[in-house]
Design an enzyme around this catalytic site. Structure first.
Site, PDB file in Angstrom:
ATOM      1  N   GLY A  73       0.817  -1.210   0.000  1.00 21.13           N
ATOM      2  CA  GLY A  73       0.000   0.000   0.000  1.00 21.13           C
ATOM      3  C   GLY A  73       0.851   1.259   0.000  1.00 21.13           C
ATOM      4  O   GLY A  73       2.080   1.200   0.097  1.00 21.13           O
ATOM      5  N   GLN A  74       0.201   2.397  -0.107  1.00 15.74           N
ATOM      6  CA  GLN A  74       0.927   3.672  -0.151  1.00 15.74           C
ATOM      7  C   GLN A  74       1.830   3.842   1.063  1.00 15.74           C
ATOM      8  O   GLN A  74       3.022   4.147   0.934  1.00 15.74           O
ATOM      9  CB  GLN A  74      -0.068   4.842  -0.206  1.00 15.74           C
ATOM     10  CG  GLN A  74      -0.877   4.924  -1.477  1.00 15.74           C
ATOM     11  CD  GLN A  74      -1.719   6.189  -1.526  1.00 15.74           C
ATOM     12  OE1 GLN A  74      -1.611   6.989  -2.442  1.00 15.74           O
ATOM     13  NE2 GLN A  74      -2.557   6.383  -0.537  1.00 15.74           N
ATOM     14  N   TYR A  99     -16.979   2.733   5.693  1.00 12.15           N
ATOM     15  CA  TYR A  99     -15.529   2.764   5.874  1.00 12.15           C
ATOM     16  C   TYR A  99     -15.175   3.417   7.209  1.00 12.15           C
ATOM     17  O   TYR A  99     -14.420   2.858   8.011  1.00 12.15           O
ATOM     18  CB  TYR A  99     -14.880   3.531   4.729  1.00 12.15           C
ATOM     19  CG  TYR A  99     -13.417   3.851   4.951  1.00 12.15           C
ATOM     20  CD1 TYR A  99     -12.460   2.849   4.962  1.00 12.15           C
ATOM     21  CD2 TYR A  99     -13.001   5.168   5.165  1.00 12.15           C
ATOM     22  CE1 TYR A  99     -11.116   3.140   5.173  1.00 12.15           C
ATOM     23  CE2 TYR A  99     -11.664   5.470   5.372  1.00 12.15           C
ATOM     24  CZ  TYR A  99     -10.727   4.456   5.378  1.00 12.15           C
ATOM     25  OH  TYR A  99      -9.406   4.745   5.598  1.00 12.15           O
ATOM     26  N   TRP A 119      -6.091  12.047   4.273  1.00 12.75           N
ATOM     27  CA  TRP A 119      -5.778  12.309   2.861  1.00 12.75           C
ATOM     28  C   TRP A 119      -4.352  11.879   2.495  1.00 12.75           C
ATOM     29  O   TRP A 119      -3.560  12.647   1.958  1.00 12.75           O
ATOM     30  CB  TRP A 119      -5.969  13.789   2.549  1.00 12.75           C
ATOM     31  CG  TRP A 119      -7.399  14.257   2.573  1.00 12.75           C
ATOM     32  CD1 TRP A 119      -8.486  13.576   3.059  1.00 12.75           C
ATOM     33  CD2 TRP A 119      -7.908  15.509   2.112  1.00 12.75           C
ATOM     34  NE1 TRP A 119      -9.622  14.334   2.933  1.00 12.75           N
ATOM     35  CE2 TRP A 119      -9.302  15.533   2.354  1.00 12.75           C
ATOM     36  CE3 TRP A 119      -7.322  16.627   1.541  1.00 12.75           C
ATOM     37  CZ2 TRP A 119     -10.115  16.621   2.021  1.00 12.75           C
ATOM     38  CZ3 TRP A 119      -8.127  17.718   1.218  1.00 12.75           C
ATOM     39  CH2 TRP A 119      -9.507  17.710   1.442  1.00 12.75           C
TER      40      TRP A 119
END
Length: 293
Positions: free
Chosen positions: A10-11, A124, A149
């Protein structure tokens, strides 16, 4: 020190794997090596590796799809973090888990701190809040970092999408009524590594002493429109842009299955006081991210 990282692709996971390598042995896994929706397999992994610290940036992050996959989102975002906390407590280790600004409804009108009562608007956010609550209920040596973000230059995210759109469209309409803290994944990973390093030879005991929930996101806040404007201004290859105008738009113009909070910046004061660390302003981080890519 042995660190188990779940969600290496993932990021944030990609950055954590590289950032934490200097701290000790990093065992990094992702799907299909481990499917954290399979609870028994997750327990087996932790019991086999026996890490001193478990880093969990993994999550069900498709905000809109989660509206129709409630059970899966709840297992991944809610149940699995609780299982991680249980197993790490048995091992006498520590868990660092990541959550989201989406646990709030965005109606406060000012940045949220850790004492504000969550009220998520979508599945979520609800399941991520359940994960926080599970970890906190089990206790032990843990940290929960709520962030906002998150973006990375190596994967498709808002920054890369804006740069791509600017090369394809003459007019861009970006929402001006959603506000948050853009957070570069690399700096979030760096801050995590520095927190662990502060524990020196006894990081688990240190994390036990510092246990709890903290907000950790890029300093300052902006709307998605302001973020997009900054991205275009900082684009090192402006000559490739075909975009001629950037226009503000309202969320209602882009209906989605999941409702988003309109104003959910996070206040980092508690983290700063607790660890004497601070993330830079979101625009400085953005410039560093774009230059480094």
């Amino acid at each position: 020190m042995r660190i188990l990282l779940i969600g290496k692709n993932g990021q944030l996971g990609w950055e954590l794997q590289r950032t934490c390598m200097t701290l000790g042995e990093v065992i990094a896994v992702d799907y299909p090596q481990v499917d954290i929706s399979q609870i028994n397999a997750l327990r087996d992994l932790i019991q086999t590796v026996k890490p001193h610290i478990l880093l969990n940036p993994a999550a069900y992050t498709n905000v809109d799809k989660a509206e129709n996959e409630v059970d899966l989102a709840r297992v991944v975002n809610g149940v699995a973090p609780g299982v991680m906390a249980e197993e790490m407590k048995k091992l006498g280790g520590a868990l660092i888990h990541y959550s989201t600004d989406y646990v709030f409804d965005g109606k406060k009108g000012s940045p949220y701190n850790e004492t504000d009562v969550p009220n998520p608007l979508n599945v979520y956010g609800k399941t991520k809040l359940e994960g926080e609550q599970m970890v906190e209920a089990i206790g032990g040596s843990y940290l929960i970092f709520r962030t906002s973000w998150v973006y990375s230059m190596r994967q498709g995210g808002f920054v890369n999408r804006v740069l791509q759109w600017a090369r394809q469209q003459e007019t861009l309409r970006i929402m001006d009524d959603q506000t948050g803290n853009p957070t570069w994944a690399r700096m979030l990973a760096e801050a995590t590594a520095q927190v662990i390093a502060q524990g020196r030879s006894e990081p688990v005991d240190y994390l036990q002493e510092k246990a709890g929930l903290c907000h950790l996101a890029g300093a300052g806040s902006c709307s998605r429109f302001e973020w997009a404007k900054a991205i275009l201004e900082l684009d090192p290859k402006k000559e490739e842009q075909v975009v001629k105008e950037l226009l503000p738009a309202e969320t209602s113009e882009f209906p989605t299955p999941a409702e988003r909070p309109t104003f959910s910046p996070l206040d980092n004061t508690k983290f700063i006081k607790k660890f004497t660390l601070e993330l830079l302003n979101w625009k400085v981080l953005l410039k560093l991210a774009i230059i480094s890519f």
